[in-house]
Write a protein that holds these residues in place. Sequence first.
Motif, mmCIF file in Angstrom:
data_model
loop_
_atom_site.group_PDB
_atom_site.id
_atom_site.type_symbol
_atom_site.label_atom_id
_atom_site.label_comp_id
_atom_site.label_asym_id
_atom_site.label_seq_id
_atom_site.Cartn_x
_atom_site.Cartn_y
_atom_site.Cartn_z
ATOM 1 N N ILE A 52 0.886 -0.781 0.412
ATOM 2 C CA ILE A 52 -0.121 0.060 -0.181
ATOM 3 C C ILE A 52 0.741 1.295 -0.068
ATOM 4 N N ILE A 53 2.125 1.363 1.017
ATOM 5 C CA ILE A 53 2.571 2.394 1.247
ATOM 6 C C ILE A 53 3.523 2.565 -0.360
ATOM 7 N N ILE A 54 3.844 1.781 -0.913
ATOM 8 C CA ILE A 54 5.030 1.499 -2.547
ATOM 9 C C ILE A 54 3.908 2.487 -3.475
ATOM 10 N N ALA A 55 2.636 1.750 -3.562
ATOM 11 C CA ALA A 55 1.463 2.391 -4.436
ATOM 12 C C ALA A 55 1.227 3.526 -4.227
ATOM 13 N N LEU A 56 1.140 4.050 -3.040
ATOM 14 C CA LEU A 56 1.058 5.674 -2.456
ATOM 15 C C LEU A 56 1.920 6.524 -2.788
ATOM 16 N N LEU A 57 3.089 6.360 -2.396
ATOM 17 C CA LEU A 57 4.464 6.477 -3.168
ATOM 18 C C LEU A 57 3.718 7.174 -4.666
ATOM 19 N N SER A 106 2.004 6.899 -6.298
ATOM 20 C CA SER A 106 1.081 8.102 -7.428
ATOM 21 C C SER A 106 1.626 8.917 -6.892
ATOM 22 N N LEU A 107 1.659 9.869 -5.486
ATOM 23 C CA LEU A 107 2.745 10.732 -5.100
ATOM 24 C C LEU A 107 3.921 11.422 -6.314
ATOM 25 N N PHE A 108 4.452 10.479 -6.745
ATOM 26 C CA PHE A 108 5.131 11.006 -7.438
ATOM 27 C C PHE A 108 4.951 11.385 -8.423
ATOM 28 N N VAL A 109 3.754 10.445 -9.430
ATOM 29 C CA VAL A 109 3.427 10.861 -10.366
ATOM 30 C C VAL A 109 2.433 11.849 -10.601
ATOM 31 N N LEU A 110 1.855 12.441 -8.938
ATOM 32 C CA LEU A 110 1.379 13.346 -8.898
ATOM 33 C C LEU A 110 2.230 14.759 -9.454
ATOM 34 N N MET A 111 3.282 14.192 -8.224
ATOM 35 C CA MET A 111 4.703 15.579 -8.402
ATOM 36 C C MET A 111 4.872 15.594 -9.577
ATOM 37 N N TRP A 112 5.576 14.695 -9.908
ATOM 38 C CA TRP A 112 5.921 14.742 -11.501
ATOM 39 C C TRP A 112 5.091 15.342 -12.465
ATOM 40 N N VAL A 113 3.426 15.154 -12.116
ATOM 41 C CA VAL A 113 3.040 16.102 -13.033
ATOM 42 C C VAL A 113 2.494 17.265 -13.246
ATOM 43 N N ARG A 114 2.789 17.620 -11.964
ATOM 44 C CA ARG A 114 2.156 18.989 -10.988
ATOM 45 C C ARG A 114 4.471 20.369 -11.570
ATOM 46 N N GLN A 115 5.247 19.053 -11.413
ATOM 47 C CA GLN A 115 6.588 19.691 -11.515
ATOM 48 C C GLN A 115 6.186 19.728 -12.893
ATOM 49 N N TRP A 116 5.740 19.449 -14.513
ATOM 50 C CA TRP A 116 5.819 19.311 -15.097
ATOM 51 C C TRP A 116 4.870 20.415 -15.830
ATOM 52 N N ARG A 117 3.845 20.829 -14.697
ATOM 53 C CA ARG A 117 2.960 21.594 -15.422
ATOM 54 C C ARG A 117 3.847 23.111 -15.082
ATOM 55 N N ARG A 118 4.243 22.931 -13.781
ATOM 56 C CA ARG A 118 4.475 24.303 -13.477
ATOM 57 C C ARG A 118 5.800 24.596 -14.475
#
Length: 436
Positions: free
Chosen positions: A331-336, A338-350
Motif C-alpha cells: 500500500i505504501i509503495i502504491a501511495l508513494l 502515485s504521489l510521485f506521479v502526481l508531483m511529476w505531473v505538477r512539476q511538468w505543468r509548473r
Amino acid sequence: MPGLVSCPGGLIVIGLLLLLCSSSVNTQSEIWTNEDVQYGRLGSNVTLLCRDALDRTSVEWRLNRSSVLPWQHRVTSDGRLVLVHAERAAEGNYSCHDEQGLLIQTTRLRLGYPPGLLSISCLVPNHSLVLCSWVESVKTHLPALYHTSYRGNKSQVRMCVVSSPPQQQCTITDPTMWQLYHYINVTETNPLGSQTTIIQVKFHELLQPDPPEAVTAVGMVGYPMRLQVYWTYPASWLHDAVPFPLRFQLRYRPVGFSTWSTVESKASTLLITDALAGHAHQLQVRAQDEINPDSRWSEWSPLLQTWPWSDSEDDGGSLGVVIFLALFAVIIIALLSSLFVLMWVRQWRRDNVTRQELTSMLKMKSCISEPRLAHPLSPYRAPPLHQAIPPLAVCSIHNTLPTTSQESHHPANNPSGVSAWPGRCLPIDRHDGPTD
Ligand SMILES: *[C@@H]1O[C@H](CO)[C@@H](O)[C@H](O)[C@H]1NC(C)=O
Ligand SMILES: *[C@@H]1O[C@H](CO)[C@@H](O)[C@H](O)[C@H]1NC(C)=O
Ligand SMILES: *[C@@H]1O[C@H](CO)[C@@H](O)[C@H](O)[C@H]1NC(C)=O
Ligand SMILES: *[C@@H]1O[C@H](CO)[C@@H](O)[C@H](O)[C@H]1NC(C)=O
Ligand SMILES: *[C@@H]1O[C@H](CO)[C@@H](O)[C@H](O)[C@H]1NC(C)=O
Ligand SMILES: *[C@@H]1O[C@H](CO)[C@@H](O)[C@H](O)[C@H]1NC(C)=O
C-alpha cells in the motif's frame, strides 16, 4: 438380602374375584373391574364359566365371534369351557350362547403369570432424595399395582411414593440418612397373585453425587505445560441450605495415551502443571461427599479435550504480522508511486508555466524598456494573471525606502503603479529568475 412373602394364586380361574394376599392394598381392584375380564395362568388348564347357563344342558362357546375354537378344549356338562394348557394365543373374547345361538355372556380372557421377585436398586443423588426402581424377574403380561414402603432398623415404616404409571420407581424424600440400615419393601400385586420383595440398603453407602458440571480447561499464556481446569458442583447437590462439601478427582492424559494422571482437589478448580507441551489433552472430573468416605464417587464428567498454550499460536500470530506488513508495504509503495506521479505531473505543468512566463518575459523584454506593457493600445496581450504580477515576477525592488519625491513619482520608475512604495523597480536578469 431379599425377603419373600409369597401368595401364589393357585386357582385355575381367578375371574372377577381377585384372590390376593390379605395384606394387599384395597385400591388395586380399580384397574381390572371396569371390564368383564378373566385372568388365567399361562400353561394351565383355564376354565371359563357361563354363569347364567349353569342349569342348561348345552351351551355353545365362540371366540372372537367365531364358533371355531382354535385351542384344545372341552366343554363340561354344566357348560364350563376348559382350555387345556392355555398359551397366549388362546387369549381373546369368549362368548357363550344357548341352543338358539342367543348370546348369554361375553368374557375377555387374559393370560399371564403371578408376580415374581423384583430386582430393586436405589440411587441417592443427594442427602434429601432416594430413588428406588425395580424390574420384574418374571414377565407377567398382566397389569400390576405396587405398594412400597421403607424403614430404618430403628424406626417405623415410612412412605416411598410410587411414581405414576408405569410404576417402576418410588421416591423417598428426606430419608432418615443417619441410620445404618434401611429396608425397602416393594409388593407387586396382579390378578393372579402378590409378591413382596424386601432389600436391605445402606443409604450412606449408596450416596452418589451427579458428576461435576460446566467443566472447562484453559491454557496459560507463556506456560506450555499448564492447564487451569474449572468446574461447578452438580446442580442436584446445591439445594440444601448449606450444601454438603464435595471433594473432586481430576484425571487427564494426552490424547493417544492409555494411562491417566489423577489429582484430587477440594476446590472447584485445579492447575495441571505437567501437561505434555503441544499435545491435546483429555480430562474428566468426578465428585464424592467429602465427609462420607463410604459414599460413592460420581460418574466421570463427559470427556473434555483441550490444548495447553503453545508457541505455534505465536507462529500463527507472527505469520499474520508478516502478511500485514507485506500488505502495508504494498500500500505504501502504491501511495508513494502515485504521489510521485502526481508531483511529476505538477512539476511538468509548473515547468510549462515557467516556460510560458519566461517566454512572456522575453517578449516583454523588461519592465523598464517596455513601457508599452501598460499602454492600453499595446498590441501585446499578456494573460490576466501575469498582467497583475509582472513587477513582482520580473522585477526586484532595490530601494524600499523612499528616496526623493521626484524619483518616486517618476513614471519610468513605477510604470505599472503596483508598488505603493516609491522604490526603484529594475529588470531582473533572466538567470536570476524565480526558482521553485
Ligand atoms: C389339564 O387338562 C388335561 C386334559 O384334560 C389333563 O390331562 C391335565 O391333567 C390337566 N392338568 C391339570 C394341571 O389339571
Ligand atoms: C373384545 O371385547 C372388547 C370389549 O369387551 C372389545 O372392545 C374388543 O373389540 C373385542 N375384541 C374382539 C377381537 O372382538
Ligand atoms: C381374538 O381377538 C384378540 C384381540 O381381542 C386377539 O388377540 C386374538 O388373537 C384373537 N384370537 C383369535 C383366535 O382370532
Ligand atoms: C440396627 O442395625 C445395627 C447394625 O446391624 C445394629 O447394630 C442395631 O442394633 C440395629 N438396631 C435395631 C434397633 O435393630
Ligand atoms: C412389606 O410390605 C407389605 C405390604 O405393605 C407388608 O405386608 C409387609 O409386612 C412388609 N414387610 C416388611 C418386612 O416390612
Ligand atoms: C436432590 O436431587 C434432586 C434430583 O436431582 C433435586 O431435585 C433436589 O432438588 C436435590 N435436593 C437437594 C437438597 O439438593
